[in-house]
Design a protein around this motif. Structure first.
Motif, PDB file in Angstrom:
ATOM      1  N   LYS A 248      52.012  40.885  58.590  1.00 40.92           N
ATOM      2  CA  LYS A 248      51.492  41.623  57.435  1.00 40.92           C
ATOM      3  C   LYS A 248      50.138  42.245  57.750  1.00 40.92           C
ATOM      4  N   GLY A 249      49.940  43.489  57.321  1.00 42.51           N
ATOM      5  CA  GLY A 249      48.657  44.156  57.488  1.00 42.51           C
ATOM      6  C   GLY A 249      47.693  43.841  56.362  1.00 42.51           C
ATOM      7  N   THR A 250      48.238  43.534  55.173  1.00 36.51           N
ATOM      8  CA  THR A 250      47.431  43.186  54.010  1.00 36.51           C
ATOM      9  C   THR A 250      47.966  41.895  53.411  1.00 36.51           C
ATOM     10  N   VAL A 251      47.062  40.978  53.103  1.00 38.70           N
ATOM     11  CA  VAL A 251      47.450  39.690  52.531  1.00 38.70           C
ATOM     12  C   VAL A 251      46.717  39.512  51.210  1.00 38.70           C
TER      13      VAL A 251
ATOM     14  N   GLY B 219      40.311  31.784  41.764  1.00 36.11           N
ATOM     15  CA  GLY B 219      39.870  32.926  42.550  1.00 36.11           C
ATOM     16  C   GLY B 219      41.028  33.694  43.141  1.00 36.11           C
ATOM     17  N   GLY B 220      40.712  34.850  43.654  1.00 34.62           N
ATOM     18  CA  GLY B 220      41.696  35.684  44.321  1.00 34.62           C
ATOM     19  C   GLY B 220      41.069  36.385  45.499  1.00 34.62           C
ATOM     20  N   PHE B 221      41.910  36.844  46.416  1.00 33.72           N
ATOM     21  CA  PHE B 221      41.387  37.526  47.600  1.00 33.72           C
ATOM     22  C   PHE B 221      42.368  38.574  48.097  1.00 33.72           C
ATOM     23  N   VAL B 222      41.829  39.522  48.836  1.00 34.18           N
ATOM     24  CA  VAL B 222      42.612  40.536  49.542  1.00 34.18           C
ATOM     25  C   VAL B 222      42.051  40.598  50.958  1.00 34.18           C
ATOM     26  N   ASP B 223      42.907  40.434  51.950  1.00 36.37           N
ATOM     27  CA  ASP B 223      42.514  40.504  53.355  1.00 36.37           C
ATOM     28  C   ASP B 223      43.272  41.632  54.043  1.00 36.37           C
ATOM     29  N   TYR B 224      42.571  42.386  54.874  1.00 35.03           N
ATOM     30  CA  TYR B 224      43.160  43.492  55.626  1.00 35.03           C
ATOM     31  C   TYR B 224      43.072  43.184  57.120  1.00 35.03           C
ATOM     32  N   ALA B 225      44.127  43.486  57.851  1.00 32.44           N
ATOM     33  CA  ALA B 225      44.119  43.275  59.294  1.00 32.44           C
ATOM     34  C   ALA B 225      43.191  44.297  59.949  1.00 32.44           C
ATOM     35  N   LEU B 226      42.182  43.808  60.661  1.00 31.31           N
ATOM     36  CA  LEU B 226      41.255  44.680  61.389  1.00 31.31           C
ATOM     37  C   LEU B 226      41.669  44.802  62.854  1.00 31.31           C
ATOM     38  N   ALA B 227      42.291  43.760  63.354  1.00 29.79           N
ATOM     39  CA  ALA B 227      42.804  43.713  64.723  1.00 29.79           C
ATOM     40  C   ALA B 227      44.012  42.784  64.699  1.00 29.79           C
ATOM     41  N   GLU B 228      44.586  42.508  65.866  1.00 30.13           N
ATOM     42  CA  GLU B 228      45.807  41.702  65.908  1.00 30.13           C
ATOM     43  C   GLU B 228      45.619  40.316  65.285  1.00 30.13           C
TER      44      GLU B 228
ATOM     45  N   GLY C 229      38.059  40.961  54.498  1.00 27.70           N
ATOM     46  CA  GLY C 229      38.500  41.076  53.112  1.00 27.70           C
ATOM     47  C   GLY C 229      37.415  40.791  52.115  1.00 27.70           C
ATOM     48  N   ILE C 230      37.833  40.756  50.852  1.00 23.02           N
ATOM     49  CA  ILE C 230      36.931  40.435  49.754  1.00 23.02           C
ATOM     50  C   ILE C 230      37.580  39.349  48.907  1.00 23.02           C
TER      51      ILE C 230
END
Length: 127
Positions: free
Chosen positions: A30-33, A62-71, A76-77
């Motif tokens: 996944k690229g975004t979690v 709480g909640g979060f969003v993580d984006y893949a920056l590299a492999e 995220g925030i």
């Protein structure tokens, strides 16, 4: 009679138990979690200058969003809300943070760890 603290513990245990059956399809690709967090704040005491009080057990969401920056690196925030109970009063504390996480796993197992570091800002409105 069941007290508020016992209800919070039961609620968290039910969420953890039900989440253990959750299935993520190709999570590692996944690229975004997206995710959410539920927790308990254990009772304890706080001492700041002339202020001293014992806090009650309370909850944290709480909640979060993580984006893949590299492999194997995510950025995220996250936004968290914590119920703080002191002096027979409850206030909601907020915090927002930027995170950097590593993805650690073995090819022979489905177990994946994502330890990270976060820098953020928090506060209690009205204080």
């Amino acid at each position: 009679m069941i007290r508020r603290n016992q209800i919070l513990v039961i609620l968290v245990l039910l969420i953890v138990f039900s989440a253990s059956f959750a299935w993520g399809e190709n999570f590692r690709d996944k690229g975004t979690v997206y995710g959410f967090k539920v927790g308990l704040i254990s009772p304890g005491s706080i001492d700041v200058e002339d202020f001293s009080d014992d806090g009650d057990m309370s909850y944290s969401l709480g909640g979060f969003v993580d984006y893949a920056l590299a492999e194997k690196i995510y950025g995220g925030i996250s936004l968290d809300l914590h119920n703080m109970s002191f002096y027979d009063e409850s206030k909601i504390m907020y915090d927002i943070s930027g995170t950097l996480k590593a993805k650690i796993f073995s090819e022979t197992s489905n177990l994946t760890f994502r330890p990270g570091i976060a820098i953020g800002y928090g506060g209690i409105p009205g204080f």
